[in-house]
Motif scaffolding. Structure first.
Motif, PDB file in Angstrom:
ATOM      1  N   MET A 191      29.542  50.322  38.341  1.00 35.47           N
ATOM      2  CA  MET A 191      30.212  49.457  39.302  1.00 35.47           C
ATOM      3  C   MET A 191      30.302  47.985  38.911  1.00 35.47           C
ATOM      4  SD  MET A 191      31.080  51.933  40.935  1.00 35.47           S
ATOM      5  CE  MET A 191      32.181  50.964  41.946  1.00 35.47           C
ATOM      6  N   ASP A 192      29.478  47.525  37.994  1.00 40.58           N
ATOM      7  CA  ASP A 192      29.598  46.128  37.568  1.00 40.58           C
ATOM      8  C   ASP A 192      29.860  46.020  36.072  1.00 40.58           C
ATOM      9  OD1 ASP A 192      27.110  46.938  36.673  1.00 40.58           O
ATOM     10  OD2 ASP A 192      26.118  45.035  37.132  1.00 40.58           O
ATOM     11  N   LYS A 236      35.974  45.070  35.914  1.00 45.35           N
ATOM     12  CA  LYS A 236      35.006  45.825  36.707  1.00 45.35           C
ATOM     13  C   LYS A 236      35.738  46.584  37.802  1.00 45.35           C
ATOM     14  CE  LYS A 236      31.577  42.227  35.869  1.00 45.35           C
ATOM     15  NZ  LYS A 236      30.772  41.123  36.465  1.00 45.35           N
ATOM     16  N   PRO A 237      35.326  47.812  38.084  1.00 48.74           N
ATOM     17  CA  PRO A 237      36.014  48.599  39.116  1.00 48.74           C
ATOM     18  C   PRO A 237      35.796  48.013  40.509  1.00 48.74           C
ATOM     19  CG  PRO A 237      34.044  49.740  38.376  1.00 48.74           C
ATOM     20  CD  PRO A 237      34.225  48.570  37.459  1.00 48.74           C
ATOM     21  N   SER A 238      36.791  48.176  41.364  1.00 45.00           N
ATOM     22  CA  SER A 238      36.702  47.662  42.732  1.00 45.00           C
ATOM     23  C   SER A 238      35.962  48.624  43.652  1.00 45.00           C
ATOM     24  CB  SER A 238      38.106  47.405  43.280  1.00 45.00           C
ATOM     25  OG  SER A 238      38.873  48.605  43.269  1.00 45.00           O
ATOM     26  N   GLY A 239      35.760  49.853  43.209  1.00 45.93           N
ATOM     27  CA  GLY A 239      35.082  50.855  44.020  1.00 45.93           C
ATOM     28  C   GLY A 239      34.966  52.153  43.234  1.00 45.93           C
ATOM     29  N   GLU A 250      35.866  32.192  40.213  1.00 46.31           N
ATOM     30  CA  GLU A 250      36.506  33.466  40.516  1.00 46.31           C
ATOM     31  C   GLU A 250      37.242  33.976  39.276  1.00 46.31           C
ATOM     32  OE1 GLU A 250      36.320  35.214  43.315  1.00 46.31           O
ATOM     33  OE2 GLU A 250      35.006  33.721  44.252  1.00 46.31           O
ATOM     34  N   GLU A 251      37.336  35.298  39.150  1.00 51.35           N
ATOM     35  CA  GLU A 251      38.018  35.896  38.006  1.00 51.35           C
ATOM     36  C   GLU A 251      39.413  36.342  38.429  1.00 51.35           C
ATOM     37  OE1 GLU A 251      35.845  38.783  35.771  1.00 51.35           O
ATOM     38  OE2 GLU A 251      33.919  37.844  36.182  1.00 51.35           O
ATOM     39  N   LEU A 285      43.298  37.820  38.189  1.00 50.50           N
ATOM     40  CA  LEU A 285      43.938  38.902  37.448  1.00 50.50           C
ATOM     41  C   LEU A 285      44.749  38.327  36.289  1.00 50.50           C
ATOM     42  CD1 LEU A 285      45.201  41.062  40.446  1.00 50.50           C
ATOM     43  CD2 LEU A 285      43.233  41.530  38.953  1.00 50.50           C
ATOM     44  N   ASP A 294      38.329  53.621  41.953  1.00 52.82           N
ATOM     45  CA  ASP A 294      38.832  52.825  40.829  1.00 52.82           C
ATOM     46  C   ASP A 294      38.040  53.151  39.571  1.00 52.82           C
ATOM     47  OD1 ASP A 294      40.502  50.969  39.604  1.00 52.82           O
ATOM     48  OD2 ASP A 294      39.165  49.282  40.040  1.00 52.82           O
TER      49      ASP A 294
END
Length: 204
Positions: free
Chosen positions: A156-157, A93-96, A43-44, A46, A99
């Motif tokens: 998005m990614d 990377k944007p969450s949506g 997992e990445e 914050l 974002d």
């Protein structure tokens, strides 16, 4: 997945790319090195409070590389992580879509840095980590233009919600530094590291 292409270099020992990025795979393949792909499942997290962008991207690259290296002793593992930095704001990377719009709006008309950290875990278990930064100038784009780009799905990614090698090339007016670093892997620096450790050698 094994990657084999013609190129000026070959690998003296097995290499695993700890990334599922097709862009990193293509860049590494261009060298002619044989390698297999095993993306990290780590997992990445914050950034930590007060953590500097350079420290964060190196921590992420090392975390991903070590995650794969645990199961492959005696092999060379290459992992990397890329972030976009605007005045010390770290953009992953944007969450949506909203974002992504927020990121692209902030970047519009500004100069930001793309920072890629990479980590090599060598067959003897030792570790080598480096980070490379490239300045990127962005054109002033309207919200309609940015929304149209977001609707393509490409942002998005991608760190910072754009791809310089894709549709997002229209957003960029200039870069200063490594182009491949912005794509996701500072290829010349990675090659230098592999050559210095005898992992990559010239083919002829």
């Amino acid at each position: 997945m094994k990657n084999t292409t013609n190129g000026p270099f070959t690998a003296s020992s097995p290499i695993i790319l700890a990334s599922g990025s097709p862009r990193r795979r293509e860049l590494l393949s261009d060298l002619g090195l044989e390698f297999t792909v095993e993306p990290s499942s780590a997992e990445e997290p914050l950034p930590n409070p007060g953590e500097k962008p350079l420290e964060y991207v190196l921590r992420m690259a090392e975390m991903k590389t070590l995650d794969v290296a645990r199961n492959h002793q005696g092999m060379t593992i290459l992992g990397a992580d890329t972030i976009v930095v605007l005045e010390n704001r770290i953009m992953g990377k944007p969450s949506g879509k909203l974002d992504a719009l927020d990121m692209l709006t902030a970047l519009s008309g500004q100069t930001h840095q793309v920072v890629t950290g990479f980590c090599l875990v060598l067959p003897d278990g030792s570790r080598l980590s480096r980070a490379v930064s490239t300045d990127v100038d962005m054109r002033v784009s309207t919200e309609a233009e940015l929304m149209g780009y977001i609707e393509t799905g490409e942002p998005m990614d991608k760190a910072g919600a754009y791809a310089i090698q894709g549709i997002g090339t229209f957003l960029v007016t200039a870069i200063r530094g490594s182009y491949t670093n912005v794509v996701g892997l500072p290829l010349s620096r990675v090659l230098d590291a592999l050559l210095s450790q005898g992992i990559a050698v010239t083919r002829y």
